[in-house]
Design a protein around this motif. Structure first.
Motif, PDB file in Angstrom:
ATOM      1  N   ALA A  45      25.896  87.468  17.391  1.00  0.00           N
ATOM      2  CA  ALA A  45      26.027  85.929  17.496  1.00  0.00           C
ATOM      3  C   ALA A  45      26.222  85.036  16.284  1.00  0.00           C
ATOM      4  O   ALA A  45      25.564  85.513  15.218  1.00  0.00           O
ATOM      5  CB  ALA A  45      24.503  85.423  18.216  1.00  0.00           C
ATOM      6  N   ILE A  46      26.751  84.126  16.620  1.00  0.00           N
ATOM      7  CA  ILE A  46      26.893  82.976  15.193  1.00  0.00           C
ATOM      8  C   ILE A  46      25.507  82.695  14.778  1.00  0.00           C
ATOM      9  O   ILE A  46      24.785  82.162  15.905  1.00  0.00           O
ATOM     10  CB  ILE A  46      27.558  81.968  15.564  1.00  0.00           C
ATOM     11  CG1 ILE A  46      29.140  82.486  16.133  1.00  0.00           C
ATOM     12  CG2 ILE A  46      27.738  80.842  14.553  1.00  0.00           C
ATOM     13  CD1 ILE A  46      29.931  81.237  16.602  1.00  0.00           C
ATOM     14  N   PRO A  48      22.509  80.209  14.087  1.00  0.00           N
ATOM     15  CA  PRO A  48      22.349  78.902  14.494  1.00  0.00           C
ATOM     16  C   PRO A  48      22.667  77.767  13.628  1.00  0.00           C
ATOM     17  O   PRO A  48      23.335  76.825  14.102  1.00  0.00           O
ATOM     18  CB  PRO A  48      20.924  78.755  15.015  1.00  0.00           C
ATOM     19  CG  PRO A  48      20.607  80.380  15.326  1.00  0.00           C
ATOM     20  CD  PRO A  48      21.499  81.139  14.322  1.00  0.00           C
ATOM     21  N   GLN A  50      25.022  77.948  11.415  1.00  0.00           N
ATOM     22  CA  GLN A  50      26.288  78.034  11.099  1.00  0.00           C
ATOM     23  C   GLN A  50      27.306  77.561  12.085  1.00  0.00           C
ATOM     24  O   GLN A  50      28.646  77.295  12.020  1.00  0.00           O
ATOM     25  CB  GLN A  50      26.718  79.535  10.908  1.00  0.00           C
ATOM     26  CG  GLN A  50      26.174  80.088   9.538  1.00  0.00           C
ATOM     27  CD  GLN A  50      26.393  79.323   8.155  1.00  0.00           C
ATOM     28  OE1 GLN A  50      27.480  78.839   7.956  1.00  0.00           O
ATOM     29  NE2 GLN A  50      25.539  79.353   7.414  1.00  0.00           N
ATOM     30  N   HIS A  51      26.692  77.082  13.272  1.00  0.00           N
ATOM     31  CA  HIS A  51      27.585  76.816  14.383  1.00  0.00           C
ATOM     32  C   HIS A  51      28.416  75.460  14.281  1.00  0.00           C
ATOM     33  O   HIS A  51      29.675  75.535  14.725  1.00  0.00           O
ATOM     34  CB  HIS A  51      26.480  76.282  15.736  1.00  0.00           C
ATOM     35  CG  HIS A  51      26.202  77.410  16.539  1.00  0.00           C
ATOM     36  ND1 HIS A  51      26.874  77.930  17.713  1.00  0.00           N
ATOM     37  CD2 HIS A  51      25.322  78.418  16.239  1.00  0.00           C
ATOM     38  CE1 HIS A  51      26.207  78.755  18.318  1.00  0.00           C
ATOM     39  NE2 HIS A  51      25.584  79.567  17.245  1.00  0.00           N
ATOM     40  N   ASP A  52      27.829  74.459  13.856  1.00  0.00           N
ATOM     41  CA  ASP A  52      28.842  73.248  13.327  1.00  0.00           C
ATOM     42  C   ASP A  52      29.762  73.463  12.380  1.00  0.00           C
ATOM     43  O   ASP A  52      30.983  73.148  12.741  1.00  0.00           O
ATOM     44  CB  ASP A  52      27.967  71.887  12.938  1.00  0.00           C
ATOM     45  CG  ASP A  52      26.767  71.482  13.995  1.00  0.00           C
ATOM     46  OD1 ASP A  52      27.068  71.762  15.296  1.00  0.00           O
ATOM     47  OD2 ASP A  52      25.903  70.773  13.655  1.00  0.00           O
ATOM     48  N   ALA A  55      32.561  75.523  13.977  1.00  0.00           N
ATOM     49  CA  ALA A  55      33.214  74.923  14.991  1.00  0.00           C
ATOM     50  C   ALA A  55      34.270  74.026  14.495  1.00  0.00           C
ATOM     51  O   ALA A  55      35.360  73.921  14.727  1.00  0.00           O
ATOM     52  CB  ALA A  55      32.398  74.036  16.076  1.00  0.00           C
TER      53      ALA A  55
END
Length: 97
Positions: A45-46, A48, A50-52, A55
């Motif tokens: 999973a990415i 957390p 690093q998500h923004d 994206a």
């Protein structure tokens, strides 16, 4: 998803996906953890935090690919996918030498 599921979804070789997952895990971009329902499986999973950033980095490219590919006929889209897969295979061969 698992590295194998990721490889299938991205239409790349499982070895390629596994190498990329390993590299990105080492840089704390992806997390790998045990599947709570099957301890033999590892979920990717990415991370957390690093998500923004991911994206924001991927959004322009994804929008551009979507716009370009939508205007093509199915056979033209298939040609592009096949070409990218051949490129990936050639890169993998070069890394082996």
């Amino acid at each position: 998803m698992t590295a194998d599921e990721l490889a299938a979804r991205l239409e790349v070789a499982p070895t390629t996906a596994s190498l990329v997952v390993g590299d990105l895990s080492g840089k704390a971009i992806l997390d790998r953890y045990e599947d709570p329902s099957d301890r033999r499986r590892r979920i990717v999973a990415i991370a957390p935090d690093q998500h923004d950033a991911i994206a924001a980095w991927l959004a322009p490219g994804a929008a551009a690919w979507r716009r370009v590919l939508t205007s093509l006929a199915p056979a033209q889209r298939r040609l592009i996918v096949d070409t990218l897969r051949a490129y990936e295979a050639a890169v993998a061969e070069e890394r082996e030498h």
